[in-house]
Design an enzyme around this catalytic site. Structure first.
Site, short mmCIF file in Angstrom:
data_model
loop_
_atom_site.label_atom_id
_atom_site.label_comp_id
_atom_site.label_asym_id
_atom_site.label_seq_id
_atom_site.Cartn_x
_atom_site.Cartn_y
_atom_site.Cartn_z
N ARG A 1 -9.30 16.29 6.39
CA ARG A 1 -10.17 16.64 5.26
C ARG A 1 -11.53 17.14 5.75
O ARG A 1 -12.07 16.62 6.72
CB ARG A 1 -10.38 15.42 4.35
N GLY B 1 -13.48 3.97 14.73
CA GLY B 1 -14.67 3.12 14.86
C GLY B 1 -14.43 1.90 15.73
O GLY B 1 -15.30 1.49 16.50
N LYS C 1 3.30 0.86 3.15
CA LYS C 1 2.96 -0.14 4.16
C LYS C 1 2.92 -1.49 3.46
O LYS C 1 2.42 -1.58 2.33
CB LYS C 1 1.58 0.15 4.76
N HIS D 1 -16.72 3.49 8.25
CA HIS D 1 -15.26 3.31 8.28
C HIS D 1 -14.67 4.62 8.77
O HIS D 1 -14.63 5.61 8.03
CB HIS D 1 -14.76 2.95 6.87
N LEU D 2 -14.23 4.64 10.03
CA LEU D 2 -13.78 5.89 10.66
C LEU D 2 -12.31 5.75 11.04
O LEU D 2 -11.98 5.25 12.12
CB LEU D 2 -14.64 6.18 11.91
N GLY D 3 -11.44 6.15 10.14
CA GLY D 3 -9.99 6.15 10.41
C GLY D 3 -9.48 7.58 10.27
O GLY D 3 -10.20 8.52 10.61
N GLY E 1 -8.88 8.82 7.25
CA GLY E 1 -9.95 9.07 6.28
C GLY E 1 -11.21 8.41 6.82
O GLY E 1 -11.11 7.47 7.62
N ASN F 1 0.87 -1.18 0.00
CA ASN F 1 0.00 0.00 0.00
C ASN F 1 0.91 1.23 0.00
O ASN F 1 1.49 1.57 1.02
CB ASN F 1 -0.88 -0.05 1.26
N GLU G 1 -7.95 -4.69 5.39
CA GLU G 1 -7.84 -4.49 3.94
C GLU G 1 -6.74 -5.35 3.35
O GLU G 1 -6.86 -5.83 2.22
CB GLU G 1 -7.59 -3.00 3.65
N ARG H 1 -7.29 10.42 19.10
CA ARG H 1 -6.92 10.30 20.53
C ARG H 1 -6.46 11.64 21.08
O ARG H 1 -6.80 12.01 22.20
CB ARG H 1 -5.80 9.26 20.71
N ARG I 1 -2.72 -2.13 -3.33
CA ARG I 1 -3.90 -1.28 -3.15
C ARG I 1 -3.78 -0.11 -4.12
O ARG I 1 -2.79 0.61 -4.12
CB ARG I 1 -3.94 -0.76 -1.73
N GLY J 1 -9.66 2.76 12.72
CA GLY J 1 -9.04 3.21 13.97
C GLY J 1 -10.00 3.81 15.00
O GLY J 1 -10.04 3.37 16.14
N HIS K 1 -12.42 3.47 -0.06
CA HIS K 1 -12.42 2.51 1.06
C HIS K 1 -13.28 1.29 0.73
O HIS K 1 -13.75 0.59 1.62
CB HIS K 1 -13.00 3.13 2.37
P1 ADP Z 1 -5.88 5.12 8.40
O1 ADP Z 1 -7.02 5.84 7.75
O2 ADP Z 1 -4.58 5.85 8.32
O3 ADP Z 1 -5.78 3.64 8.09
P2 ADP Z 1 -6.67 4.21 11.05
O4 ADP Z 1 -7.80 3.34 10.63
O5 ADP Z 1 -5.45 3.55 11.61
O6 ADP Z 1 -6.25 5.24 9.94
O7 ADP Z 1 -7.25 5.23 12.15
C1 ADP Z 1 -6.45 6.21 12.72
C2 ADP Z 1 -7.30 7.00 13.70
O8 ADP Z 1 -7.78 6.11 14.72
C3 ADP Z 1 -6.53 8.10 14.39
O9 ADP Z 1 -7.30 9.29 14.43
C4 ADP Z 1 -6.36 7.54 15.79
O10 ADP Z 1 -6.29 8.55 16.77
C5 ADP Z 1 -7.63 6.74 15.95
N1 ADP Z 1 -7.52 5.81 17.07
C6 ADP Z 1 -6.66 4.78 17.19
N2 ADP Z 1 -6.79 4.21 18.42
C7 ADP Z 1 -7.75 4.90 19.08
C8 ADP Z 1 -8.34 4.83 20.37
N3 ADP Z 1 -7.96 3.90 21.24
N4 ADP Z 1 -9.32 5.71 20.69
C9 ADP Z 1 -9.70 6.65 19.82
N5 ADP Z 1 -9.19 6.79 18.57
C10 ADP Z 1 -8.22 5.93 18.21
#
Ligand code: ADP
Length: 410
Positions: free
Chosen positions: A254, A345, A26, A221-223, A225, A19, A397, A297, A104, A343, A193
């Protein structure tokens, strides 16, 4: 994947998933049938000036974690050095008997909507699609080119982020703009995604022991992105991202949805040209723009410390999320499952509770004990017998890409 002691040696029949981002690569080496991860790692800060002591590659292999320190001038060097760390750890990827390399790729346009074996012509077309994804497809192409050079005898497969949304209904994928201009420039909602939304919705059906064809699902899907999707009978019927991954939910940096009039207004009144606005919307908006932190976080820590900007950013994030959940409930005529992944979610019980607060009259509730239980497994967090199942399902993924690649190459 830090638990080096869990990693078993050997790469025969494995798939190397790559990726490639603008400044990172990665990777994961895994056995697609058993989902066994044999190695993983990340090359970071590619093309950035860093000190000789800075760790720029972290590799987790069969014999523990190893590192490379110092500047990585380009993606080709990064991948070659990662291959050297594999070799030092006992796995020569060239002779290992890899089944495939899975890449990816963010944007498949109208052209690619299934996993595709990579040829020179495929690489050229992915490169041409860079006009639709200028931040994403060029590094994807670089990753593909270098991986093909390093592993010329291993079949390589592209798995597209847009593929799952290729069949969106016309009403969901069409922007209400001048139809001639839209057609001439490939403007439609593509969605991103997709590999995650497809994988997670499949896992939901497994966890519930239900036929996917019978389920109406909302996947969140809450990361860094973030995107939401509405899925009926295993097929996506709507999603929050659009022509680019900028539309929809509030994200780390974003904006998600805005009035496009803002861009014209800034051009007229703030001397910000289109590129400056685009940069702001992609890199200095969302949580970062509102609260000065892009990491969820860090946002939560700032809220704890009484930072009012952070509180507002959180409220805007939740407000937007609930708006999409409401829209998709209506589109689907009700939901059987609402699922949190990625992350934020997977890891923030507070966010999950706030996203679905006060929806009991729709049959939607979160059980606080289940929601706060420490677990990394796919699980239900709604109360027993609730009309709508609410779940947390870790996305994977890499596994989805590895499986798609393995199926394609046979
Ligand atoms: P990416 O889109 O880069 O793959 P991820 O799915 O790894 O991202 O999500 C990253 C997000 O998840 C960051 O905002 C991170 O702070 C959040 N996150 C990771 N662990 C926790 C946690 N224990 N509590 C709250 N948010 C978290």
């Amino acid at each position: 994947m830090n638990a080096a002691q869990d990693v078993r040696p050997g790469a025969a029949h494995c798939v190397l998933v790559i990726n490639t981002g603008s400044s990172s690569i990665k990777y994961q080496l895994l056995e697609p049938d058993s989902a066994d991860v044999r190695a993983s790692g990340q090359v970071s800060r590619i093309g950035e000036p860093v000190g000789d002591d800075t760790v720029t590659i972290e590799h987790h292999g069969a014999h523990g974690t190893s590192e490379h320190r110092g500047a990585i001038p380009d993606h080709g060097t990064g991948l070659r050095l990662a291959f050297e760390l594999f070799a030092r750890d006992g796995t020569d990827l060239v002779t290992a008997g890899l089944r495939a390399v899975g890449h990816r790729v963010v944007h498949g346009g109208e052209i690619f909507y299934r996993p595709t074996v990579i040829t020179d012509a495929v690489v050229a077309t992915i490169d041409e699609l860079s006009t639709l994804a200028p931040l994403h497809n060029p590094p994807n192409v670089a990753g593909i080119r270098y991986a093909r050079a390093l592993l010329p005898d291993v079949p390589q497969v592209a798995v597209f982020d847009t593929a799952f949304f290729h069949g969106l209904p016309d009403a969901a994928k069409t922007y209400a703009i001048d139809a001639h201009i839209a057609a001439a420039h490939g403007i439609r909602r593509y969605g991103f995604h997709g590999t995650s939304h497809e994988y997670v919705s499949g896992r939901v059906a497994e966890v519930l022991g239900r036929d996917p064809a019978a389920l109406r699902q909302i996947v969140l899907h809450l990361g860094n992105g973030a995107s939401a999707s509405a899925i009926r009978g295993g097929r996506a019927v709507d999603t929050s991202m659009g022509l680019t991954p900028l539309e929809g939910l509030v994200m780390g940096t974003r904006s998600g949805d805005i009035d496009p009039g803002i861009i014209a207004h800034l051009a007229r009144t703030a001397d910000m040209d289109v590129e400056a606005s685009y940069e702001m919307l992609n890199r200095n908006s969302g949580l970062e723009g509102l609260a000065g932190v892009n990491d969820f976080r860090a946002l939560q820590a700032a809220i704890e410390a009484g930072d009012r900007r952070a509180r507002l950013a959180y409220d805007v994030y939740v407000h937007r999320l609930r708006r999409y959940i409401g829209a998709y409930l209506i589109e689907l005529g009700g939901a059987d499952a609402i699922t949190f992944t990625a992350g934020v979610g997977e890891n923030s019980p507070a966010l999950r509770a706030d996203a679905l607060r006060g929806l009991e009259s729709f049959g939607i509730a979160v059980d606080s004990l289940r929601n706060t239980a420490k677990s990394r497994a796919a699980r239900l967090i709604s109360p027993e017998g609730a009309a709508v199942s609410v779940l947390v399902v870790p996305t994977d993924e890499e596994l989805a890409i590895a499986r798609a690649a393995a199926v394609l190459v046979g």
